[in-house]
Scaffold this active site. Structure first.
Site, PDB file in Angstrom:
ATOM      1  N   GLU A 189       0.829  -1.206   0.000  1.00 13.97           N
ATOM      2  CA  GLU A 189       0.000   0.000   0.000  1.00 13.97           C
ATOM      3  C   GLU A 189       0.863   1.257   0.000  1.00 13.97           C
ATOM      4  OE1 GLU A 189      -3.431   1.956   2.948  1.00 13.97           O
ATOM      5  OE2 GLU A 189      -2.864  -0.163   3.146  1.00 13.97           O
ATOM      6  N   ASP A 204      -3.302   4.673  -1.841  1.00 11.99           N
ATOM      7  CA  ASP A 204      -4.081   5.121  -0.676  1.00 11.99           C
ATOM      8  C   ASP A 204      -4.072   6.645  -0.634  1.00 11.99           C
ATOM      9  OD1 ASP A 204      -5.374   5.558   1.707  1.00 11.99           O
ATOM     10  OD2 ASP A 204      -3.788   4.734   2.974  1.00 11.99           O
ATOM     11  N   LYS A 254     -11.263   5.378   1.553  1.00  7.64           N
ATOM     12  CA  LYS A 254     -11.490   5.764   2.950  1.00  7.64           C
ATOM     13  C   LYS A 254     -12.480   6.918   2.967  1.00  7.64           C
ATOM     14  CE  LYS A 254      -6.954   4.307   4.670  1.00  7.64           C
ATOM     15  NZ  LYS A 254      -5.643   4.758   5.208  1.00  7.64           N
TER      16      LYS A 254
END
Length: 363
Positions: free
Chosen positions: A218, A243, A267
């Protein structure tokens, strides 16, 4: 049912152990928790952690953005006009994605309560249960190995290791954890932007040659280095996930257009809530790229919201929703519950949360 006002408070929950990444170290989870009030007496809940090193939002800035800018944009609106409300939240100001996410989550909670519908069913109802990994903070190799062993004993089958401070030392950390947990446990790595592109390729190739069987890496490079991210993706076999490079639908469109990564980490606090997160999921699905649903260090309010989208949408195939399980207590009644490494969504309307103990009103 019309929005009449917002109450803003704070919730502080100690962690079981310090949370350490390449970017920060904390010992408590601290959330802004909001209550959106309506003329029918129904309240919607939302939350936002302060993650200044990622989103730039502090508790103070989030609370003031909600009170002074976002609320005036939606006050008096009928909850049936969900799409228009969500647009107004996003257009009320630039950035401030965590503040927007808190209000967006509360609006969805209200919508679900109004129609008696659990949010995971609203988003598609793929499954009521979803698996999650558990995060292992960056520490000395022997400590990370011990923490990993404890996580496996607690019922987790997939671990996410925080790395990115020193590539050479990271290799020692990863080897120690793999030796401690054996070959059957899935390992993911999160470098939190800690490597250069060349350093990332060198390190990942070493991991591949050593047969350490890493599922994904990530955000190996800086959020702004999209060319570097693509270069890493093109030069290793291991799957690379964006991310911090993937906040908005616009960011994700650029990433998938460049083929700069293999996976997208969604997110809510980056995207600005469930509305934009659902747009990202749809964009990724159209591009043939799978997603992970991730989280910040946030309470069960945000985790339940994120899990609801993941449990509803097929393109979200992986989850990193362990944050509420890293905390010493659970002051929130209702919402998701953990059974070892599985999150179970509530069948109650909206988020299914009925009470928040320890909530201290600040605005």
């Amino acid at each position: 049912m019309k929005i009449t006002g917002i109450s803003i408070g704070k919730l502080i929950i100690p962690l079981k152990r310090p949370f350490k990444t390449a970017l920060r170290q904390v010992t408590t989870a601290e959330d802004i928790v909001i209550k959106v009030h309506t003329d029918e007496g129904i309240t919607g809940l939302g939350s936002a952690p302060a993650t200044v090193v990622i989103t730039g939002d502090s508790h103070k800035s989030a609370a003031e953005a909600i009170q002074n800018t976002i609320l005036p944009a939606i006050i008096g609106m009928d909850i049936d006009h969900r799409e228009t409300i969500l647009q107004r939240i996003q257009m009320s100001m630039v950035h401030n994605t965590s503040a927007k996410a808190a209000v967006d989550i509360a609006v969805h909670d209200l919508f679900g309560k109004h129609y008696g519908l659990p949010l995971y069913r609203f988003f598609g109802g793929k499954s009521q249960c979803i698996p999650s990994d558990l995060t292992i903070s960056i520490n000395e190799p022997n400590e990370m190995a011990a923490d990993a062993r404890c996580a496996i004993d607690a019922g987790y089958h997939c671990l996410k290791l925080k790395v990115g401070i020193d590539a050479t030392r990271d290799l020692t950390r990863i080897r120690a954890v793999r030796q401690a947990v054996g070959p059957r446990v899935a390992l993911r790595l999160d470098a939190n932007q800690g490597w250069s592109a060349k350093e990332a390729v060198r390190t990942i190739r070493t991991l591949e040659d050593a047969g350490l069987d890493i599922e994904l890496i990530e955000q190996p490079v800086s959020a702004y280095d999209l060319d570097g991210l693509k270069w890493v993706t093109d030069h290793v076999t291991t799957a690379i996930m964006a991310d911090e490079s993937a906040f908005s639908p616009h960011d994700v469109f650029r990433l998938v257009s460049m083929r700069a990564c293999d996976l997208i980490n969604i997110k809510l606090m980056k995207a600005g809530g469930l509305g934009p997160a659902a747009q990202i999921a749809a964009l990724a699905a159209a591009s043939g790229i799978e997603c992970m649903m991730g989280c910040m260090l946030e309470s069960k309010i945000g985790i339940t919201a994120a899990a609801s989208l993941s449990a509803g949408v097929s393109v979200i195939t992986k989850n990193d929703l362990d944050a509420a399980d890293l905390m010493t207590g659970d002051p929130i009644s209702g919402g998701i519950c953990y059974e070892k490494d599985t999150l179970i969504l509530p069948n109650a309307p909206g988020l299914g949360i009925t009470d928040v103990k320890g909530w201290q009103e600040i605005l």
